[in-house]
Design a protein around this motif. Structure first.
Motif, PDB file in Angstrom:
ATOM      1  N   LEU A  12       0.845  -1.199   0.000  1.00  0.00           N
ATOM      2  CA  LEU A  12       0.000   0.000   0.000  1.00  0.00           C
ATOM      3  C   LEU A  12       0.877   1.244   0.000  1.00  0.00           C
ATOM      4  CD1 LEU A  12      -2.685  -1.036   2.640  1.00  0.00           C
ATOM      5  CD2 LEU A  12      -2.923  -1.009   0.155  1.00  0.00           C
ATOM      6  N   THR A  13       0.656   2.098  -0.989  1.00  0.00           N
ATOM      7  CA  THR A  13       1.461   3.316  -1.097  1.00  0.00           C
ATOM      8  C   THR A  13       0.740   4.300  -2.008  1.00  0.00           C
ATOM      9  OG1 THR A  13       3.627   4.195  -1.728  1.00  0.00           O
ATOM     10  CG2 THR A  13       2.807   2.375  -3.046  1.00  0.00           C
ATOM     11  N   SER A  14       1.384   5.413  -2.322  1.00  0.00           N
ATOM     12  CA  SER A  14       0.852   6.340  -3.319  1.00  0.00           C
ATOM     13  C   SER A  14       2.013   6.725  -4.229  1.00  0.00           C
ATOM     14  CB  SER A  14       0.251   7.566  -2.637  1.00  0.00           C
ATOM     15  OG  SER A  14       1.222   8.203  -1.843  1.00  0.00           O
ATOM     16  N   LEU A  15       1.689   7.342  -5.368  1.00  0.00           N
ATOM     17  CA  LEU A  15       2.733   7.723  -6.324  1.00  0.00           C
ATOM     18  C   LEU A  15       2.758   9.238  -6.491  1.00  0.00           C
ATOM     19  CD1 LEU A  15       2.244   5.076  -9.160  1.00  0.00           C
ATOM     20  CD2 LEU A  15       4.186   5.232  -7.601  1.00  0.00           C
ATOM     21  N   GLU A  16       3.947   9.781  -6.503  1.00  0.00           N
ATOM     22  CA  GLU A  16       4.117  11.225  -6.698  1.00  0.00           C
ATOM     23  C   GLU A  16       4.737  11.419  -8.086  1.00  0.00           C
ATOM     24  OE1 GLU A  16       3.367  14.059  -4.830  1.00  0.00           O
ATOM     25  OE2 GLU A  16       4.075  14.890  -6.728  1.00  0.00           O
ATOM     26  N   TYR A  17       4.016  12.167  -8.950  1.00  0.00           N
ATOM     27  CA  TYR A  17       4.473  12.286 -10.334  1.00  0.00           C
ATOM     28  C   TYR A  17       5.273  13.554 -10.651  1.00  0.00           C
ATOM     29  CZ  TYR A  17       1.943   8.102 -11.760  1.00  0.00           C
ATOM     30  OH  TYR A  17       1.526   6.808 -11.905  1.00  0.00           O
ATOM     31  N   GLY A  18       5.274  14.514  -9.726  1.00  0.00           N
ATOM     32  CA  GLY A  18       6.004  15.756 -10.006  1.00  0.00           C
ATOM     33  C   GLY A  18       7.493  15.521 -10.183  1.00  0.00           C
ATOM     34  N   GLN A  19       8.149  16.390 -10.962  1.00  0.00           N
ATOM     35  CA  GLN A  19       9.585  16.221 -11.180  1.00  0.00           C
ATOM     36  C   GLN A  19      10.337  16.420  -9.865  1.00  0.00           C
ATOM     37  OE1 GLN A  19      11.268  18.523 -14.377  1.00  0.00           O
ATOM     38  NE2 GLN A  19      13.326  17.754 -13.979  1.00  0.00           N
ATOM     39  N   CYS A  20      11.358  15.615  -9.687  1.00  0.00           N
ATOM     40  CA  CYS A  20      12.136  15.654  -8.440  1.00  0.00           C
ATOM     41  C   CYS A  20      13.269  16.672  -8.580  1.00  0.00           C
ATOM     42  CB  CYS A  20      12.692  14.262  -8.168  1.00  0.00           C
ATOM     43  SG  CYS A  20      13.655  14.121  -6.659  1.00  0.00           S
TER      44      CYS A  20
END
Ligand code: ZN
Lengths: 432, 127
Positions: free
Chosen positions: A301-309
């Motif tokens: 269980l997690t979430s995804l962060e799509y913004g550029q790092c």
């Protein structure tokens, strides 16, 4: 350092186009070569022609670990057996392992991914790295090994189990990097402190994985050893370590999306979650040849962060894992299912008595305790026989699960009795 | 002779023995002998009672695991070396003694309770 800037920093549009093409090609191949998937797709009313862009992923069927088990060992092969050059395995729910097959190209891509991950940790060809994961069916040892070699670093294949030798070589060979589980690294740190050898060590970074760990553990590792520690993620079903890794900004683990297409779904409804929402991570292998998987449900269980790092990479970042969507436990880096313990009890006692698994973390080591209610059927008036029963159960669990448990005999009714299987387990480890 | 022995599984924590004894008392069980064997985590209470099957039932209703099995009871004679002789007879017959303990009796001679790996053979040897 970025190992493959062209890929790791490509624009999201370019990436989506590439993923779409790869997905299309992969589905086409799978449909024709894997009967299991062909049937599943036919049942779902999907044909390869329906997959045109990466968004079409939602039309495809899911894959679960039961599917891997049911197709043991070669049922999901998408190439002739002769194309397979390597096999790894991970523990399954009933003692039968899940077998994963790799072609030469699969191994190459794996090595590429691990090299990317190790580059995130700043490892280069100038480094001397100890691989402290087990070598064998487990993907940790060989996965990290090939990746580090691909990077051009000098690899010392320590494997596990001999901390003294690891420390000796760490100092004598001037080791600068290490790949192992975070709990083992803390154990090494403790040993170094006890012998007042921390100053003698040239270590500068660690790539740790194969078990969940916390920021607090990272802090401890970094402070006590005066190094930088990075989190590497992977699972045998998909490839092994190197599916994702965190960069120096520690804002989540970059998943190598050109090879692994991640999705977050609701584990109950199986619907796609909105960007940033918590759910179960599913991965589709876009380039894997030997045993490609469509929408493999990781249960993580997690979430995804799509913004550029800030590091410049555009690859999505897996956020902190919140747990498992089912009852699988990860103990000392090993997948443990309560059903495996039941299986072990059955082999020894001829029956499954009421049992209770307690998992905790003491001094940074996972503890794995199994309490069994003593029933008339296997009770004896002789202590010797009871002790033997206890150690036989320990051995059987070790054999089935792959790690040792501490088994305790308790009175009937000492443990909670309930209908649901989840009530057989308490995980006291705090992973906040 | 062979007598019935009740063995009860107990966890090694304070109060378990008290609890077990109370259950037997409440069930009106008269105890002639008792031996405890334990490890750091659990123990086995072995008892010789007047009503073994009732004792087992009482323990069972109270949620304890117990079994009834047969053990050898030898009446001790007041003479030097008597017990040594008994032990020697059993071991000479190639029978192993698992454990033994004394069970005093209020109206007859004290008994030695002996558990062997072959009760029949041991009985034969003692005749
Ligand atoms: Zn980054």
């Amino acid at each position: 350092m970025i190992w493959n800037e062209t890929k790791e920093c490509m624009s999201r549009d370019e990436l989506a186009a590439m993923q779409g093409k790869r997905l299309q090609k992969q589905v086409e191949r799978i449909y024709h070569n894997v009967e299991f998937y062909r049937k599943k797709m036919q049942q779902a009313g999907v044909e390869p022609a329906d997959i045109e862009t990466v968004e079409d992923i939602v039309k495809l069927p899911f894959t679960t670990y039961e599917d891997l088990r049911n197709n043991y060992p070669y049922g999901l092969l998408a190439v002739p057996r002769q194309e397979i050059v390597r096999v790894h395995a991970s523990s399954g729910t009933t003692g039968k392992p899940k077998v994963l097959c790799y072609t030469r190209r699969d191994i190459d891509i794996w090595s590429e991914c691990v090299a990317r991950a190790m580059s995130m940790a700043g490892i280069t060809r100038d480094d001397i790295i100890q691989v402290g994961y087990g070598y064998g069916l487990f993907t940790g040892g060989l996965g990290a090994h090939y990746g580090a070699e691909n990077l051009g670093a000098m690899v010392i294949p320590m494997s596990t189990g001999n901390t003294k030798k690891l420390i000796d070589m760490m100092i004598d060979c001037e080791v600068t990097a290490i790949a192992c589980t975070p709990s083992y690294l803390l154990h090494v740190a403790e040993a170094l402190e006890e012998q007042e050898l921390v100053d003698k060590v040239k270590l500068k970074c660690a790539v740790c994985g194969a078990e969940p760990w916390t920021d607090a553990m990272r802090d401890q590792i970094e402070k006590r050893l005066n190094i930088k520690a990075y989190d590497i993620y992977g699972l045998t079903e998909i490839m092994g370590p190197g599916v994702a890794c965190d960069c120096g900004y520690h804002k989540g683990l970059h998943i190598f999306e050109d090879h692994f297409l991640p999705e977050i779904i609701d584990p109950d409804t199986l619907e796609e979650k909105a960007h940033g929402e918590l759910g179960e991570l599913c991965i589709t292998t876009l380039t894997k040849e030997g045993m490609p998987l469509l929408r493999y449900r990781t249960r993580d269980l997690t979430s995804l962060e799509y913004g550029q790092c800030e590091c410049g990479r555009t690859m999505a970042r897996i956020q902190r894992f919140k747990g498992r969507s089912d009852d699988m436990l990860v103990i000392r880096g090993v997948n443990v299912f309560p059903s495996q313990v039941e299986h072990a009890l059955l082999t020894v006692a001829g029956t499954t008595p009421n049992y209770f698994i307690t998992v905790d973390r003491v001094n940074n080591n996972d503890t794995f305790d199994v309490a069994i209610e003593v029933e008339e059927r296997f009770f004896s008036d002789e202590i010797r026989k009871l002790e033997k029963l206890r150690s036989d159960v320990e051995d059987a669990i070790h054999q089935t699960v792959g790690i040792k448990a501490k088994v305790k005999l308790v009175e009937p009714n000492a443990l909670p009795h309930s209908e649901g299987k989840t009530k057989h387990v308490e995980d006291k480890r705090k992973l906040s | 002779m062979l007598v019935k022995q009740v063995s009860i599984f107990l966890e090694n924590r304070p109060g378990t023995l008290d609890e077990a004894l109370k259950i037997l008392k409440d069930a009106n069980i008269n105890m002639e002998g008792l031996a405890l064997a334990d490890t750091s985590e659990f123990g086995v209470m072995r008892i010789i009672v007047d009503k073994p099957d009732e004792a087992k039932q009482a323990m069972k209703s109270a949620g304890y695991t117990s079994i009834v099995n047969e053990v050898i009871a030898v009446e001790l004679q007041p003479e030097v070396g008597y017990l040594a002789g008994v032990v020697k007879k059993i071991s000479s017959a190639g029978v192993n003694i698992e454990y033994m303990y004394a069970a005093p009796s209020k109206d007859s001679a004290a008994k030695m309770i002996i558990k062997t790996d072959d009760a029949e053979k041991a009985q034969e040897a003692l005749k």
